[in-house]
Motif scaffolding. Sequence first.
Motif, mmCIF file in Angstrom:
data_model
loop_
_atom_site.group_PDB
_atom_site.id
_atom_site.type_symbol
_atom_site.label_atom_id
_atom_site.label_comp_id
_atom_site.label_asym_id
_atom_site.label_seq_id
_atom_site.Cartn_x
_atom_site.Cartn_y
_atom_site.Cartn_z
ATOM 1 N N SER A 1 -7.724 4.859 0.711
ATOM 2 C CA SER A 1 -7.918 3.471 0.291
ATOM 3 C C SER A 1 -8.949 2.737 1.140
ATOM 4 C CB SER A 1 -6.590 2.717 0.345
ATOM 5 O OG SER A 1 -5.726 3.205 -0.658
ATOM 6 N N ALA B 1 1.195 2.229 4.075
ATOM 7 C CA ALA B 1 0.202 3.298 3.929
ATOM 8 C C ALA B 1 0.424 4.380 4.983
ATOM 9 C CB ALA B 1 -1.209 2.740 4.051
ATOM 10 N N LEU C 1 0.832 -1.211 0.000
ATOM 11 C CA LEU C 1 0.000 0.000 0.000
ATOM 12 C C LEU C 1 0.864 1.258 0.000
ATOM 13 C CD1 LEU C 1 -2.876 -0.950 2.500
ATOM 14 C CD2 LEU C 1 -3.006 -0.825 0.006
ATOM 15 N N ARG D 1 -0.315 5.068 -0.420
ATOM 16 C CA ARG D 1 -1.754 5.128 -0.159
ATOM 17 C C ARG D 1 -2.029 5.738 1.217
ATOM 18 N NH1 ARG D 1 -4.837 2.962 -4.577
ATOM 19 N NH2 ARG D 1 -3.288 1.967 -5.907
ATOM 20 N N ILE E 1 -6.196 -4.670 0.448
ATOM 21 C CA ILE E 1 -5.208 -5.181 -0.508
ATOM 22 C C ILE E 1 -5.852 -6.175 -1.476
ATOM 23 C CG2 ILE E 1 -3.084 -6.522 -0.740
ATOM 24 C CD1 ILE E 1 -2.282 -5.325 2.048
#
Length: 323
Positions: free
Chosen positions: A106, A76, A47, A50, A314
Amino acid sequence: MSQIRHLISIKDLSDQEFSILVNRAEYYKNVFKSNDLAEFQKNHLKLIGRTIALLFSKRSTRTRISTEGAAAFFGAQSMFLGKDDIQLGTNESFYDTTKVVSSMVSCIFARVNSHDDIQNLCKDSSVPIINSLCDKFHPLQAICDLLTIKEHLDYTNNKLKLAWIGDANNVINDLSIACLKLGIDVIVATPDGIELDKDIFEEAKKIAKKNNCQFEITHDSEKGSAGANVLVTDTFISMGEEYAKKIKLKQFKGFQINSQLAALAAPNYKFMHCLPRHHEEVTDEVFYSENSIVFQEAENRLYAAMAVIDVFVINKGNFNAAA
């Protein structure tokens, strides 16, 4: 475009899907504990770049730390939005806020007051909503709790009984369903005048019958504790109910988990509590005993958050891909 999978409650998941979440939490715990740099780098890329929003109307310790830690593990950036940062549904409509926030992140971990808030977020969001607590459900806690039970008592190879001694609330709503989905018998002991939500009771009875489990409710704390492999309780006075403390404590007399109740449980019983804990719920003698696994349980919130990000963000809700 495939339908977005949100995590609202454990009862929305199939038995297999819930089992996958617990197993993924166990998997990521092993990865995290291994300190394998190559594994860390591989997961950190999943990620990278993100953002994950933490939309919290209620204060928290374990939920915030575990969610931010899990986001960091996958690369992230977490963005904490507390009640003083944005005013959900106050200065801007719920719809407008949800559309804007979800367009830039996300997923949204939402810790809110009302179950209606979670449902409204799910209705209008373009990304997965993860229910991080509402007044009806607490699914992340259930994932973490079943991982903890699996580690200490191995429900896959042992027939277990979990006893809940306390209030009928969001934690037991998800925990009872979670246990029954994985073959654990459940007895819920609440004071007179306090009952499980009817829809939770009906769903629990249905799952218990399907999975050949026992599900029982009682107003007798001693009956509830008898022979239990796991004793669980939670706060008697929820956030926002402090005004009713004196009345509540009188109502819950006899429901403190102490050495007398614990003596009725199975010899190798484990005590659990989602924290924060207050003395009226459990004595120090039990809370800090060798039977208590409350701090291991708290740590496992991190791995529960990792599992949820893995499956819902994910792998975009594809449980088979995550299994």
